[in-house]
Design an enzyme around this catalytic site. Structure first.
Site, PDB file in Angstrom:
ATOM      1  N   GLU A  90       0.824  -1.192   0.000  1.00 58.90           N
ATOM      2  CA  GLU A  90       0.000   0.000   0.000  1.00 58.90           C
ATOM      3  C   GLU A  90       0.871   1.259   0.000  1.00 58.90           C
ATOM      4  OE1 GLU A  90      -3.999  -1.931   1.919  1.00 58.90           O
ATOM      5  OE2 GLU A  90      -2.628  -0.989   3.307  1.00 58.90           O
ATOM      6  N   CYS A 103       3.542   8.351   1.436  1.00 61.77           N
ATOM      7  CA  CYS A 103       3.952   7.374   2.450  1.00 61.77           C
ATOM      8  C   CYS A 103       4.150   6.051   1.716  1.00 61.77           C
ATOM      9  CB  CYS A 103       2.877   7.287   3.529  1.00 61.77           C
ATOM     10  SG  CYS A 103       3.251   6.071   4.789  1.00 61.77           S
ATOM     11  N   CYS A 117       0.908  -2.799  15.648  1.00 63.20           N
ATOM     12  CA  CYS A 117       0.892  -2.458  14.219  1.00 63.20           C
ATOM     13  C   CYS A 117       0.246  -3.566  13.395  1.00 63.20           C
ATOM     14  CB  CYS A 117       2.323  -2.211  13.747  1.00 63.20           C
ATOM     15  SG  CYS A 117       2.443  -1.872  11.988  1.00 63.20           S
TER      16      CYS A 117
END
Ligand code: SAH
Length: 344
Positions: A90, A103, A117
């Site tokens: 992603e 990002c 996470c």
């Protein structure tokens, strides 16, 4: 078939010499590949048809493709990106008034085991290749121009994976992103975020690429940090601190500590005291990151008073602190939420 982008400039030059071509052709091809981010040999229009055919016989270009694009109500765009072998990562575009930040991911999955996470729950399948990292940047630059009418301004290696565990490719990608023959972006606008692997921090300091460094600290109390980020029991905080001092000496860049404050985990006075003591040993600033829950209930954003307490005490001790509000949470694009939900 081999990807043309696995060849360095000098390997391209050797290739062209072996094909009976002038070596300057290599420069032209390099420019198509790394500056213009072209994904088709056929479209390299300053090469003869004959040469393009020769190249296409032995080489291809394997670009990433957008499998799924989601837009958040706050403008954040999350790309589910498909790699040439079908695996997914992603890449997120985060817009603010004046900036667009990409990002980007550095690995498929992650080999570290930070408890809070979502990416840590995925198996690490493989490291991303140099071109797969550069393609994410080029993709988000295009999207920034298309949707926000401006180029990409910043890049953070805060997507899926641990950049230091794919060190070689991350560094080479940064070179391609920053060199004038590549995308020509300023290294000062690139932040490498790491969970803290001292040896690699020192190596990065020696590379002479002027990127910024962020370290995911989350606790300055050794035992607590080891519970939150179990892999870090191999990397004592004293070693991390020593590596950061080396980083500062070599680069002159201060380090940013990324820090979530969780209810009943690290929201106490002893946690703040330990953080202040840690920060005082190295030129640094603190980003308090709003936690994005990943659904197991163990980790929960602290209450407002605890956050304010952190800010007040850090500031009273002369430590710069910023609160980073979450972006893209409604599409699971926020920090630590990248887990290919769309692919499940
Ligand atoms: N592996 C690298 C980069 C990826 S994570 C690193 O650890 O730094 C990017 C940042 O998001 C890190 O600071 C990480 O600690 C933080 N993060 C992870 N999960 C999160 C979550 N659920 N909410 C908020 N931040 C999170």
């Amino acid at each position: 078939m081999k990807d043309l982008r696995t060849l360095s400039l000098s390997e391209l030059q050797e290739l062209f010499i072996s094909l009976g071509e002038k070596p300057f052709r290599a420069k032209q091809v390099y420019d198509w590949l790394w500056s213009k981010n072209l994904h088709s040999i056929e479209e390299m229009t300053n090469l003869s048809k004959n040469l393009r055919d020769k190249l296409a016989k032995d080489f291809q270009i394997k670009p990433i493709s957008v499998d799924q694009l989601q837009k958040s109500s706050d403008g954040t765009i999350k790309n589910g990106v498909k790699l040439h072998d079908g695996l997914l990562v992603e890449s997120v575009l985060i817009p603010t008034e004046t900036r667009t930040t990409a990002c980007v991911s550095s690995q498929v999955g992650c080999s570290l085991n930070c408890e809070f996470c979502a990416t840590a729950r995925l198996k690490r399948m493989r490291n991303l290749e140099v071109a797969e990292i550069v393609d994410q940047v080029a993709l988000i630059d295009q999207q920034s121009r298309m949707y926000f009418d401006r180029p990409l301004t910043n890049i953070v290696f805060m997507g899926m994976g641990e950049p230091m565990m794919n060190y070689k490719n991350v560094v080479e990608a940064i070179r391609k992103i920053t060199e004038p023959e590549g995308l020509g972006m300023s290294p000062r606008r690139i932040t490498v975020s790491t969970s803290g692997i001292p040896k690699m921090i020192k190596m990065l300091a020696d590379e002479n690429i002027k990127v910024k460094l962020a370290l995911s600290l989350h606790s300055a109390i050794e035992e607590k940090r080891n519970e939150i980020m179990p892999f870090s029991d191999k990397f004592p905080l004293t070693d991390i601190l020593e590596a950061l001092k080396y980083w500062y000496e070599k680069t002159g860049n201060i380090v940013t500590f990324e820090y979530c404050v969780w209810k009943n985990i690290n929201d106490g006075e002893e946690d703040i005291k330990a953080l202040i003591k840690f920060c005082k040993q190295i030129p640094s600033k603190v980003n308090l990151i709003q936690y994005n829950p990943i659904g197991d209930g163990k980790y929960d954003q602290c209450n407002k008073a605890a956050e304010e307490n952190y800010v007040r005490q850090l500031e009273n001790n002369g430590i710069k602190v910023m609160i980073r509000r979450s972006r893209g949470g409604d599409i699971d694009a926020a920090c630590g939420q990248l887990a290919n939900k769309a692919a499940e």
